[in-house]
Motif scaffolding. Structure first.
Motif, PDB file in Angstrom:
ATOM      1  N   LEU B 119       0.985  -1.007   0.017  1.00 18.44           N
ATOM      2  CA  LEU B 119       0.069  -0.252  -0.016  1.00 18.44           C
ATOM      3  C   LEU B 119       0.840   1.287   0.114  1.00 18.44           C
ATOM      4  CD1 LEU B 119      -3.066  -0.784   2.276  1.00 18.44           C
ATOM      5  CD2 LEU B 119      -2.974  -0.403   0.036  1.00 18.44           C
ATOM      6  N   GLY B 120       1.877   1.450   0.776  1.00 12.70           N
ATOM      7  CA  GLY B 120       2.691   2.475   0.842  1.00 12.70           C
ATOM      8  C   GLY B 120       3.456   2.469  -0.419  1.00 12.70           C
ATOM      9  N   ASN B 121       3.958   1.420  -1.225  1.00 11.92           N
ATOM     10  CA  ASN B 121       4.627   1.815  -2.460  1.00 11.92           C
ATOM     11  C   ASN B 121       3.697   2.347  -3.521  1.00 11.92           C
ATOM     12  OD1 ASN B 121       7.326   0.970  -2.416  1.00 11.92           O
ATOM     13  ND2 ASN B 121       6.801  -1.156  -1.977  1.00 11.92           N
ATOM     14  N   PHE B 122       2.297   1.724  -3.372  1.00 13.75           N
ATOM     15  CA  PHE B 122       1.377   2.274  -4.259  1.00 13.75           C
ATOM     16  C   PHE B 122       1.039   3.755  -4.014  1.00 13.75           C
ATOM     17  CE2 PHE B 122      -3.209   3.043  -4.879  1.00 13.75           C
ATOM     18  CZ  PHE B 122      -3.257   2.900  -6.067  1.00 13.75           C
ATOM     19  N   VAL B 123       1.042   4.295  -2.764  1.00 16.38           N
ATOM     20  CA  VAL B 123       0.779   5.508  -2.613  1.00 16.38           C
ATOM     21  C   VAL B 123       1.833   6.550  -2.696  1.00 16.38           C
ATOM     22  CG1 VAL B 123      -0.061   7.207  -0.552  1.00 16.38           C
ATOM     23  CG2 VAL B 123      -1.002   5.099  -0.596  1.00 16.38           C
ATOM     24  N   ALA B 124       2.929   6.161  -2.522  1.00 19.40           N
ATOM     25  CA  ALA B 124       4.182   6.785  -2.908  1.00 19.40           C
ATOM     26  C   ALA B 124       4.113   7.334  -4.332  1.00 19.40           C
ATOM     27  CB  ALA B 124       5.279   6.045  -2.298  1.00 19.40           C
ATOM     28  N   ALA B 125       3.346   6.313  -5.445  1.00 21.75           N
ATOM     29  CA  ALA B 125       3.554   6.802  -6.722  1.00 21.75           C
ATOM     30  C   ALA B 125       2.612   7.440  -6.987  1.00 21.75           C
ATOM     31  CB  ALA B 125       3.670   5.571  -7.633  1.00 21.75           C
ATOM     32  N   LEU B 126       1.431   7.860  -6.285  1.00 19.91           N
ATOM     33  CA  LEU B 126       0.376   8.725  -6.559  1.00 19.91           C
ATOM     34  C   LEU B 126       0.612  10.320  -6.636  1.00 19.91           C
ATOM     35  CD1 LEU B 126      -2.228   7.062  -4.603  1.00 19.91           C
ATOM     36  CD2 LEU B 126      -1.538   6.608  -6.800  1.00 19.91           C
ATOM     37  N   PRO B 127       0.027  10.832  -7.334  1.00 18.99           N
ATOM     38  CA  PRO B 127       0.300  12.443  -7.436  1.00 18.99           C
ATOM     39  C   PRO B 127      -0.401  13.074  -6.116  1.00 18.99           C
ATOM     40  CG  PRO B 127      -1.544  11.883  -8.924  1.00 18.99           C
ATOM     41  CD  PRO B 127      -0.955  10.704  -8.467  1.00 18.99           C
ATOM     42  N   ALA B 152       2.132  15.051   3.766  1.00 17.41           N
ATOM     43  CA  ALA B 152       1.558  14.084   3.156  1.00 17.41           C
ATOM     44  C   ALA B 152       2.294  13.555   2.020  1.00 17.41           C
ATOM     45  CB  ALA B 152       0.268  14.591   2.655  1.00 17.41           C
ATOM     46  N   MET B 153       3.241  14.342   1.609  1.00 11.51           N
ATOM     47  CA  MET B 153       4.083  13.892   0.397  1.00 11.51           C
ATOM     48  C   MET B 153       5.422  12.985   0.848  1.00 11.51           C
ATOM     49  SD  MET B 153       4.033  16.969  -2.311  1.00 11.51           S
ATOM     50  CE  MET B 153       5.008  16.141  -3.511  1.00 11.51           C
ATOM     51  N   THR B 154       5.828  13.524   2.130  1.00  8.90           N
ATOM     52  CA  THR B 154       7.097  12.610   2.737  1.00  8.90           C
ATOM     53  C   THR B 154       6.586  11.651   3.378  1.00  8.90           C
ATOM     54  OG1 THR B 154       7.070  14.298   4.527  1.00  8.90           O
ATOM     55  CG2 THR B 154       8.384  14.762   2.608  1.00  8.90           C
ATOM     56  N   PHE B 155       5.410  11.381   3.993  1.00  7.69           N
ATOM     57  CA  PHE B 155       5.311  10.352   4.716  1.00  7.69           C
ATOM     58  C   PHE B 155       5.426   9.002   4.320  1.00  7.69           C
ATOM     59  CE2 PHE B 155       2.285   7.178   6.904  1.00  7.69           C
ATOM     60  CZ  PHE B 155       2.729   7.341   8.268  1.00  7.69           C
ATOM     61  N   PHE B 156       4.720   8.548   3.164  1.00 13.72           N
ATOM     62  CA  PHE B 156       4.909   7.100   2.692  1.00 13.72           C
ATOM     63  C   PHE B 156       6.375   7.103   1.968  1.00 13.72           C
ATOM     64  CE2 PHE B 156       0.427   8.164   2.758  1.00 13.72           C
ATOM     65  CZ  PHE B 156       0.095   7.209   3.417  1.00 13.72           C
ATOM     66  N   PRO B 157       6.969   7.760   1.024  1.00 17.96           N
ATOM     67  CA  PRO B 157       8.402   7.068   0.796  1.00 17.96           C
ATOM     68  C   PRO B 157       9.133   6.855   2.045  1.00 17.96           C
ATOM     69  CG  PRO B 157       7.583   9.150  -0.461  1.00 17.96           C
ATOM     70  CD  PRO B 157       6.366   8.931   0.550  1.00 17.96           C
ATOM     71  N   MET B 158       9.022   7.894   3.222  1.00 15.21           N
ATOM     72  CA  MET B 158       9.802   7.460   4.322  1.00 15.21           C
ATOM     73  C   MET B 158       9.384   6.368   4.870  1.00 15.21           C
ATOM     74  SD  MET B 158      12.244   8.825   5.799  1.00 15.21           S
ATOM     75  CE  MET B 158      13.236   7.875   6.920  1.00 15.21           C
ATOM     76  N   LEU B 159       8.266   6.010   4.939  1.00 20.64           N
ATOM     77  CA  LEU B 159       7.648   4.683   5.676  1.00 20.64           C
ATOM     78  C   LEU B 159       7.978   3.429   5.101  1.00 20.64           C
ATOM     79  CD1 LEU B 159       5.489   3.758   7.747  1.00 20.64           C
ATOM     80  CD2 LEU B 159       3.762   3.713   6.249  1.00 20.64           C
ATOM     81  N   VAL B 160       7.934   3.684   3.715  1.00 20.73           N
ATOM     82  CA  VAL B 160       8.249   2.399   2.813  1.00 20.73           C
ATOM     83  C   VAL B 160       9.852   2.101   3.299  1.00 20.73           C
ATOM     84  CG1 VAL B 160       8.735   1.449   0.594  1.00 20.73           C
ATOM     85  CG2 VAL B 160       6.511   2.677   1.233  1.00 20.73           C
ATOM     86  N   ASN B 161      10.536   3.158   3.018  1.00 23.31           N
ATOM     87  CA  ASN B 161      12.066   2.820   3.216  1.00 23.31           C
ATOM     88  C   ASN B 161      12.435   2.447   4.560  1.00 23.31           C
ATOM     89  OD1 ASN B 161      14.070   3.697   1.162  1.00 23.31           O
ATOM     90  ND2 ASN B 161      12.483   5.271   0.624  1.00 23.31           N
ATOM     91  N   MET B 162      11.766   3.084   5.718  1.00 23.86           N
ATOM     92  CA  MET B 162      12.073   2.712   7.003  1.00 23.86           C
ATOM     93  C   MET B 162      11.721   1.292   7.291  1.00 23.86           C
ATOM     94  SD  MET B 162      13.573   4.308   9.328  1.00 23.86           S
ATOM     95  CE  MET B 162      14.220   3.772  11.110  1.00 23.86           C
ATOM     96  N   VAL B 163      10.356   0.903   6.810  1.00 20.82           N
ATOM     97  CA  VAL B 163       9.908  -0.536   7.065  1.00 20.82           C
ATOM     98  C   VAL B 163      10.792  -1.443   6.567  1.00 20.82           C
ATOM     99  CG1 VAL B 163       8.329  -1.924   6.566  1.00 20.82           C
ATOM    100  CG2 VAL B 163       7.726   0.099   7.400  1.00 20.82           C
ATOM    101  N   GLN B 164      11.332  -1.182   5.471  1.00 17.85           N
ATOM    102  CA  GLN B 164      12.212  -2.102   4.574  1.00 17.85           C
ATOM    103  C   GLN B 164      13.651  -1.969   5.432  1.00 17.85           C
ATOM    104  OE1 GLN B 164      12.402  -0.546   0.637  1.00 17.85           O
ATOM    105  NE2 GLN B 164      11.262  -2.285  -0.002  1.00 17.85           N
ATOM    106  N   GLY B 165      14.057  -0.682   5.708  1.00 17.42           N
ATOM    107  CA  GLY B 165      15.210  -0.799   6.661  1.00 17.42           C
ATOM    108  C   GLY B 165      15.460  -1.736   7.886  1.00 17.42           C
ATOM    109  N   LEU B 166      14.168  -1.582   8.644  1.00 19.85           N
ATOM    110  CA  LEU B 166      14.285  -2.072   9.938  1.00 19.85           C
ATOM    111  C   LEU B 166      14.158  -3.628   9.672  1.00 19.85           C
ATOM    112  CD1 LEU B 166      11.896   0.121  11.835  1.00 19.85           C
ATOM    113  CD2 LEU B 166      14.091  -0.333  12.290  1.00 19.85           C
TER     114      LEU B 166
END
Lengths: 287, 278
Positions: B119-127, B152-166
């Motif tokens: 979901l995060g990856n999907f939302v990160a690609a949305l306008p 709203a713009m920074t939350f999802f890219p950051m979330l996806v990266n952080m979840v993968q990182g952890l």
């Protein structure tokens, strides 16, 4: 497939949270109306009213879904109130810009890979350009091109083109460089010309990078086309719907336009993803 | 005449760059070649605009932009504070900070991770810039609505990266922590957070650009009478393009510096990651 249930659960949670937020944000208006007409409302009446307001602060999910249905299926697609009409205006600018931008991007990447001067002179600028908000140029491009006599599709396509241009350049340069030394040496032992090395080694090796950067590029193109529609004064397109909605306080219209932009983005990225899977499977490069 | 100068400058720079690039790569040539390229573009721009008498309302020459920059430093500074310091920076801090906290919560459950990553990856690609009119309606014309768009713009890219990182520590490392009888907090602080740093800083880097774009575009939807996006859209209307270009120059320098600062932190914190090996 194993992620289907988790994704569905999280989505359900998001929708539930949305309904709760709708009640919280819209109840102020409901209570205010009730107080003016001197009526006491029960809790269920308040909740019911927050779902059905004409101009809610936060429209509830089913209102947005209804508006989407109404504006795409029920309206004739030539109607100016149809989201299909506005979506097509945005989509055509996106696609044209994306085509121009990614083509030029691939060409520049080819010249960077083959020329040391281009590599050292242009590449740092291409990378640096990704850190600056080029979208800020959009209003100026629209107005300047308008004063030269260009309006409508072309200016938006130009903004889309330069937004998709740089990600494609950077991605494709690493793509063309991805063959290993061993493979390059093998080509040299075959006495391959630069032309042959390019078409038989570099191009096939760069395809995974191509699709990844095309995905980023087309998403950026769509954002460019939407933002490009703002300074023209809300004539047509999804960006114009957003702007008109914010002028007239039509929140449901804004949300519907936003969701159609999201659906459009998902379809565009999905199409490229499908092309990627099919192509890489044919080439035996899928994991 | 000026066109001839432009042509001569182009040929000279081209020859110089070929000479420079043919030599061995060093720190000096790495810097000099792009610098020569940039300066040549500026000279060409200046000469062509003067030679062809391009009106200033279409494309002002670089000298006019520099003049406008020098004359309007007070306006530019006010806009910089309004858009970058108030709008972009606060939104960036809130958006990335909350994304990191939620990623740490999500990391405790495999089920949630599987649900949120796609979901995060999907939302990160949305306008997501499109949410700007909604936030302007909710939070008013001030910097708060701009910060909300940036969140709203920074939350999802950051979330996806952080979840993968952890999740990027490998089974062996986690087993080691278990044999040490480490508590959840010890594992988090001594293993999971350190291994997530390359991912976290990658997310932070992506978000620097997004933050500036969000803050500027949100001002197109309504703003008090200051801010970079506001200035750009109104000065374009008044055809004062030299000021618009000066504003864009500020945006470009700010974006690059912001990115540069995060890259410096990245080099200090995540130097050990295999992708950094030379």
């Amino acid at each position: 497939m194993r992620s289907l249930l988790p994704v569905a659960t999280v989505s359900m949670f998001v929708i539930a949270l949305w309904y709760v937020m709708a009640v919280v944000m819209n109840s102020a208006w409901t209570l205010d109306q009730a107080k003016r007409s001197g009526v006491e409302l029960s809790f269920s009446e308040i909740v019911f009213d927050t779902m059905e307001q004409e101009r809610p602060r936060l429209p509830s999910p089913h209102q947005v879904a209804l508006e989407l249905w109404d504006a795409t299926i029920d309206k004739k697609i030539t109607s100016r109130r149809s989201l299909v009409f506005h979506g097509w205006v945005t989509l055509s600018a996106t696609l044209l810009g994306f085509l121009i931008g990614s083509l030029l991007g691939v060409l520049l990447a080819v010249s960077i890979v083959h020329s040391r001067v281009m590599d050292m002179g242009v590449m740092p600028w291409a990378i640096a350009s990704q850190t600056i908000p080029i979208l800020a140029l959009a209003p100026m491009i629209i107005v300047i091109l308008n004063s030269v006599g260009l309006s409508g599709l072309i200016p938006k396509a130009i903004i889309s083109a330069y937004l998709s241009f740089f990600p494609v350049v950077v991605g494709m340069v690493s793509g063309f460089r991805s063959p290993e030394f061993m493979q390059q040496d093998l080509m040299r032992t075959y006495n391959a010309t630069a032309w042959q090395v390019f078409w038989k080694l570099r191009v096939p090796a760069s395809l995974p990078f191509l699709f990844t950067s095309l995905k980023i590029g087309i998403a950026a193109s769509l954002v460019g086309a939407i933002v490009g529609e703002l300074p023209t004064g809300a004539v047509a397109g999804l960006g114009a719907r957003l702007l008109a909605g914010s002028y007239y306080g039509q929140t449901t219209q804004i949300w519907a336009a936003l969701f159609s932009a999201a659906i459009l983005a998902a379809m565009l990225v999905g199409t490229i993803g499908m092309l990627q899977r099919v192509t890489l499977a044919r080439m035996g490069m899928d994991r | 005449m000026t066109l001839a100068v432009a042509g001569a400058a182009w040929l000279l720079a081209w020859w110089l760059n070929i000479r420079l690039a043919a030599g061995p790569k060093s720190a000096i040539t790495r810097f000099a070649v792009p610098a020569v390229f940039g300066v040549t573009i500026l000279i060409m721009w200046e000469c062509v605009v003067r030679a062809l008498n391009v009106p200033g309302v279409i494309l002002p020459p670089p000298s006019a932009i520099a003049l406008s920059f020098a004359h309007n430093t007070d306006i530019l500074w006010i806009d910089f504070v309004q858009t970058f310091v108030r709008g972009a920076l606060s939104g960036y801090a809130i958006g990335c900070g909350s994304a990191i906290l939620i990623a740490i919560l999500v990391d405790r459950s495999l089920f949630l991770r599987r649900g949120i990553l796609p979901l995060g990856n999907f939302v990160a690609a949305l306008p997501i810039v499109g949410t700007a009119p909604i936030f302007v309606m909710w939070f008013g014309f001030g910097w708060q609505s701009k910060a909300a768009v940036v969140v709203a713009m920074t939350f999802f890219p950051m979330l996806v990266n952080m979840v993968q990182g952890l999740a990027s520590s490998d089974a062996m490392q986690r087993d080691t922590m278990k044999t040490y009888n480490a508590t959840y907090w010890q594992t988090l602080i001594k293993l999971k957070l350190p291994v997530s740093m390359p991912f976290a800083l990658n997310g932070l880097k992506i978000c620097t650009t997004l933050a500036l774009i969000g803050a500027i575009v949100a001002e197109f939807f309504g703003s008090p009478i200051k801010g970079m996006g506001f200035r750009i859209s109104t000065e374009v209307g008044r055809l004062a393009l030299d000021l618009v270009w000066a504003e864009i120059l500020v945006a470009a320098v700010t974006g690059s510096l912001f990115y540069g600062v995060v890259t410096l932190v990245d080099n200090r914190v995540a130097f050990w990651h295999p992708s950094r090996r030379r």
